[in-house]
Design an enzyme around this catalytic site. Structure first.
Site, PDB file in Angstrom:
ATOM      1  NE  ARG A   1     -39.761 -27.964  18.435  1.00 41.12           N
ATOM      2  CZ  ARG A   1     -39.481 -26.741  18.870  1.00 41.12           C
ATOM      3  NH1 ARG A   1     -39.718 -25.691  18.128  1.00 41.12           N
ATOM      4  NH2 ARG A   1     -38.926 -26.557  20.060  1.00 41.12           N
TER       5      ARG A   1
ATOM      6  CD  GLU B   1     -36.036 -27.495  12.287  1.00 44.65           C
ATOM      7  OE1 GLU B   1     -37.228 -27.200  12.212  1.00 44.65           O
ATOM      8  OE2 GLU B   1     -35.293 -27.113  13.220  1.00 44.65           O
TER       9      GLU B   1
ATOM     10  CG  HIS C   1     -36.162 -23.745  14.419  1.00 45.55           C
ATOM     11  ND1 HIS C   1     -36.428 -25.051  14.723  1.00 45.55           N
ATOM     12  CD2 HIS C   1     -36.766 -23.030  15.409  1.00 45.55           C
ATOM     13  CE1 HIS C   1     -37.143 -25.129  15.825  1.00 45.55           C
ATOM     14  NE2 HIS C   1     -37.365 -23.910  16.266  1.00 45.55           N
TER      15      HIS C   1
HETATM   16  C1  DGY Z   1     -38.799 -22.954  20.936  1.00 43.41           C
HETATM   17  O1  DGY Z   1     -38.670 -22.190  21.883  1.00 43.41           O
HETATM   18  O2  DGY Z   1     -39.383 -24.027  21.021  1.00 43.41           O
HETATM   19  C2  DGY Z   1     -38.188 -22.530  19.655  1.00 43.41           C
HETATM   20  O3  DGY Z   1     -38.545 -23.339  18.614  1.00 43.41           O
HETATM   21  C3  DGY Z   1     -36.679 -22.489  19.829  1.00 43.41           C
HETATM   22  O4  DGY Z   1     -36.203 -21.698  18.825  1.00 43.41           O
END
Ligand code: DGY
Length: 322
Positions: A238, A267, A285
């Protein structure tokens, strides 16, 4: 009367076909992200929502959605959802664990290889028409095989990365809030080390933890300074677990070998300095984005929504039963 639900972003037709058997659906198939005001407006008369990480579900929103009972995220990460606020408003929140582990781990290896072996950099150069012939010293990269891989965050995805690293004869070290059982460590061929040792020994450091106040900037200036100057940092977890400003400074000063980044702070606004680094591989992402996995994620979220509104017991409930 069937319960009304909102699907906040475009999903697959099969997801809608499934939901329509249970609910009256309003769906944002145009896929334009909704502003907080638009989201509140559309959710005002809904009992459920199929959400994505682009919608913030917090106390301010929930206060405007008196009928809402369930928010089902199409993601394993749920930092867009304030669980305490959901609890206070009697709203169930769910995520999609498990179905994206292998695809995300595959992609992590792709980022490792792309960065270490300069795949995206050399491709951009080739596409720009710059290749005039083979050279012995062209795009010299760093070997991935037999390198030391450090995994910070050893949940399902971290473990899937560790298992793949074996195929590259890598030495795998990990650090996690809780040490894994000896059995799991053995199956992953991974050795537990302190955070300090992980940072100091990793040739490649890959991050696999959720974003939370506890993991905010878990890799910052201090941690980057502990890493080898040749080390590669990989983030497919993340934005926000890495302090992007600190990473940019480390890259500018050559204090780190490179980075493979699928996620960013703020983002989708990419810090304009990132594309300027040749030793950084960048993707938008997409670590979980194989066709099969994104379909599975959407369907699992839909199943959570159906279970939440029909039985009150969704399989992937994040907050205590409300
Ligand atoms: C998640 O599942 O958290 C991913 O980052 C979504 O793409």
């Amino acid at each position: 009367m069937r319960p009304k639900v909102l699907v906040t972003r475009e999903v697959f037709q099969e997801t809608l076909d499934y939901l329509v058997r249970f609910f009256e659906i309003e769906s944002n198939q145009s896929d334009a992200p909704l502003t907080p005001a638009q989201l509140a407006n559309r959710l005002a008369d809904k009992e459920g929502a199929l959400t994505t990480l682009s919608e913030r579900v917090d106390a301010a929103l929930l206060a405007q959605c008196p009928q809402l009972k369930a928010v089902c995220n199409i993601a394993v990460g749920f930092n867009n959802i304030d669980l305490k606020a959901c609890q206070a408003h009697g709203v169930m929140a769910t995520n999609t664990p498990g179905v994206l582990d292998d695809s995300t781990a595959d992609f992590t290896l792709a980022l490792i290889l792309a960065t270490a072996r300069r795949v995206t950099e050399s491709e951009a150069w080739l596409r720009a028409g710059q290749w005039s012939g083979w050279k012995l010293k062209q795009f010299l990269g760093t070997d991935v095989h037999h390198a030391t891989l450090g995994i910070l965050g050893m949940g399902r995805i971290g473990q899937a990365v560790a298992r793949r690293a074996r195929g590259f004869d890598m030495t795998v070290l990990y650090h996690n809030t809780r040490r894994l059982s000896a059995e799991v460590e053995k199956s992953c061929h991974a050795a537990y080390v302190s955070m300090d040792e992980l940072l100091a020994r990793a040739d490649i450091l890959t991050l696999h933890m959720p974003y939370s106040p506890a993991t905010h900037h878990i890799i910052g200036a201090k941690e980057l300074a502990r890493m080898k100057s040749t080390a590669i940092l990989i983030n497919a977890a993340r934005g926000g677990v890495v302090d992007d400003q600190a990473l940019i400074e480390a890259l500018q000063q050559g204090r780190i070998g490179g980075a493979g980044l699928d996620v960013f702070e703020n983002e989708p606004k990419l810090d304009p300095r990132f594309p300027g680094f040749k030793n950084v591989a960048l993707t938008p992402h997409i670590a979980s984005s194989s066709e099969a996995t994104r379909r599975n994620m959407a369907m699992l979220a839909a199943e959570n929504l159906v279970a939440a509104l029909t039985t009150g017991k969704p399989p992937n409930l994040l907050n205590p039963p409300v």
